[in-house]
Design a protein around this motif. Structure first.
Motif, mmCIF file in Angstrom:
data_model
loop_
_atom_site.group_PDB
_atom_site.id
_atom_site.type_symbol
_atom_site.label_atom_id
_atom_site.label_comp_id
_atom_site.label_asym_id
_atom_site.label_seq_id
_atom_site.Cartn_x
_atom_site.Cartn_y
_atom_site.Cartn_z
ATOM 1 N N MET A 161 0.843 -1.377 0.093
ATOM 2 C CA MET A 161 -0.084 0.077 0.024
ATOM 3 C C MET A 161 0.802 1.238 0.010
ATOM 4 S SD MET A 161 -3.237 -0.644 -0.241
ATOM 5 C CE MET A 161 -4.125 0.747 0.189
ATOM 6 N N ILE A 162 2.117 1.119 0.517
ATOM 7 C CA ILE A 162 3.144 2.384 0.440
ATOM 8 C C ILE A 162 2.996 2.847 -1.020
ATOM 9 C CG2 ILE A 162 5.349 3.218 0.674
ATOM 10 C CD1 ILE A 162 5.466 1.271 3.176
ATOM 11 N N ARG A 163 3.162 1.952 -1.967
ATOM 12 C CA ARG A 163 3.336 2.314 -3.322
ATOM 13 C C ARG A 163 2.100 2.340 -4.273
ATOM 14 N NH1 ARG A 163 6.560 -1.500 -1.992
ATOM 15 N NH2 ARG A 163 5.748 -3.048 -3.503
ATOM 16 N N THR A 164 0.770 2.463 -3.654
ATOM 17 C CA THR A 164 -0.351 2.224 -4.125
ATOM 18 C C THR A 164 -1.048 3.585 -4.085
ATOM 19 O OG1 THR A 164 -0.704 0.082 -3.738
ATOM 20 C CG2 THR A 164 -2.731 1.010 -4.612
ATOM 21 N N LYS A 165 -1.528 4.237 -5.156
ATOM 22 C CA LYS A 165 -2.485 5.303 -5.153
ATOM 23 C C LYS A 165 -3.533 5.495 -4.605
ATOM 24 C CE LYS A 165 -3.567 9.113 -8.347
ATOM 25 N NZ LYS A 165 -3.644 9.695 -9.713
ATOM 26 N N GLN A 166 -3.860 6.463 -3.771
ATOM 27 C CA GLN A 166 -4.957 6.393 -2.613
ATOM 28 C C GLN A 166 -5.288 7.881 -2.598
ATOM 29 O OE1 GLN A 166 -3.501 4.274 0.913
ATOM 30 N NE2 GLN A 166 -1.673 4.109 -0.578
ATOM 31 N N ARG A 167 -6.452 7.912 -1.668
ATOM 32 C CA ARG A 167 -6.672 9.083 -1.140
ATOM 33 C C ARG A 167 -5.676 9.703 -0.086
ATOM 34 N NH1 ARG A 167 -12.895 9.384 0.839
ATOM 35 N NH2 ARG A 167 -11.939 7.455 2.041
ATOM 36 N N PHE A 168 -5.659 10.901 -0.050
ATOM 37 C CA PHE A 168 -4.575 11.390 1.281
ATOM 38 C C PHE A 168 -3.372 10.933 0.626
ATOM 39 C CE2 PHE A 168 -8.506 10.413 3.534
ATOM 40 C CZ PHE A 168 -8.921 11.608 3.305
ATOM 41 N N GLY B 80 -7.460 -0.109 3.834
ATOM 42 C CA GLY B 80 -6.838 0.076 2.489
ATOM 43 C C GLY B 80 -7.818 0.010 1.427
ATOM 44 N N ARG B 81 -8.935 -0.499 1.491
ATOM 45 C CA ARG B 81 -10.012 -0.425 0.560
ATOM 46 C C ARG B 81 -10.765 0.777 0.734
ATOM 47 N NH1 ARG B 81 -10.870 -6.114 2.250
ATOM 48 N NH2 ARG B 81 -12.558 -5.285 3.606
ATOM 49 N N ARG B 82 -10.885 1.244 1.809
ATOM 50 C CA ARG B 82 -11.587 2.427 2.101
ATOM 51 C C ARG B 82 -10.685 3.772 1.542
ATOM 52 N NH1 ARG B 82 -16.848 3.184 3.816
ATOM 53 N NH2 ARG B 82 -16.507 4.847 5.010
ATOM 54 N N LEU B 83 -9.407 3.489 1.626
ATOM 55 C CA LEU B 83 -8.351 4.709 1.071
ATOM 56 C C LEU B 83 -8.318 4.432 -0.406
ATOM 57 C CD1 LEU B 83 -5.661 4.683 3.737
ATOM 58 C CD2 LEU B 83 -7.311 6.480 3.110
ATOM 59 N N LEU B 84 -8.612 3.227 -0.988
ATOM 60 C CA LEU B 84 -8.614 3.237 -2.337
ATOM 61 C C LEU B 84 -9.793 3.818 -3.137
ATOM 62 C CD1 LEU B 84 -6.824 -0.226 -2.613
ATOM 63 C CD2 LEU B 84 -5.682 1.882 -3.347
ATOM 64 N N GLU B 85 -10.625 3.815 -2.425
ATOM 65 C CA GLU B 85 -12.072 4.289 -2.973
ATOM 66 C C GLU B 85 -12.011 5.527 -3.794
ATOM 67 O OE1 GLU B 85 -15.099 4.086 -0.182
ATOM 68 O OE2 GLU B 85 -15.468 1.802 -0.075
ATOM 69 N N GLU B 86 -12.844 5.939 -4.672
ATOM 70 C CA GLU B 86 -12.501 7.306 -5.416
ATOM 71 C C GLU B 86 -13.536 8.196 -4.487
ATOM 72 O OE1 GLU B 86 -10.747 8.136 -7.722
ATOM 73 O OE2 GLU B 86 -9.894 6.163 -8.028
#
Length: 197
Positions: free
Chosen positions: A54-61, A191-197
């Motif tokens: 997740m460190i390298r995954t694009k996400q909110r914030f 993680g799932r919540r942070l990946l949501e648009e």
């Protein structure tokens, strides 16, 4: 900070089955570096791997998220090292018992200061991640969080008291297994919540 969530059936089912397992499993399964403790490591390594990914995954914030997942990596690493007593399980004394920190020379003396440094690093990362904002935005799933607290409580009960027969190493390790499972579940949920648009 909390939100309603569905019942995590696997976790709640395991919570009930845990009491049956404590009765039927032999004592050796709960020993240090035993079967249950080794199974716990699967959840911890999964949490470490997920946090690293997740460190390298694009996400909110995005900027804060990198710090958040760095703290996650440190957290799961500390738990992994705790479970192997910072390597002491791999060394035995002349009587076949697990080595003490004093038996490990300089390494043994550095363990506790190293833990303190890792904790400071994790706290710094959480501060940089503005964890309070992330928790307000993501919101923890209340039922799963309560289940985590129940497993932690039962681990304490297994270690420190005698609660309707639920006590001893097997009970403690079974409850820790559940706690680590829920830590992983909550980590993936965040993680799932942070990946949501």
């Amino acid at each position: 900070m909390f939100r309603k969530d569905k019942w995590f059936k696997l976790g709640w089912g395991y919570f009930v089955v845990m009491f049956i397992l404590e009765i039927i499993l032999p004592a050796w399964t709960g020993e240090e570096n035993g079967v249950i403790e080794n199974l716990q490591m699967l959840w911890l390594f999964a949490g470490l791997w997920y946090s690293w990914k997740m460190i390298r995954t694009k996400q909110r914030f995005l900027e804060q998220a990198k710090y958040l997942w760095s703290a996650g990596c440190v957290y799961f690493f500390l738990l992994i090292m705790r479970e192997i007593s910072w390597g002491r399980v791999f060394f035995v004394d002349e009587k076949g018992h697990m080595a003490q920190y004093s038996d490990l020379g300089l390494y043994g003396k550095l363990v506790h200061p190293t833990v303190a440094v890792f904790i400071v690093v994790a706290l710094y990362c959480l501060y940089k991640a503005k964890i309070w904002r992330t928790l307000l935005a993501v919101k923890l799933p209340i039922k799963s969080f309560v289940l985590l607290l129940l497993f932690i409580f039962m681990s304490w009960v297994g270690e420190k008291s005698n609660f309707t027969g639920f006590h001893g190493e097997v009970a403690e390790e079974l409850a820790e297994f559940g706690a680590y499972m829920m830590m992983y579940v909550l980590t993936k949920d965040m993680g799932r919540r942070l990946l949501e648009e």
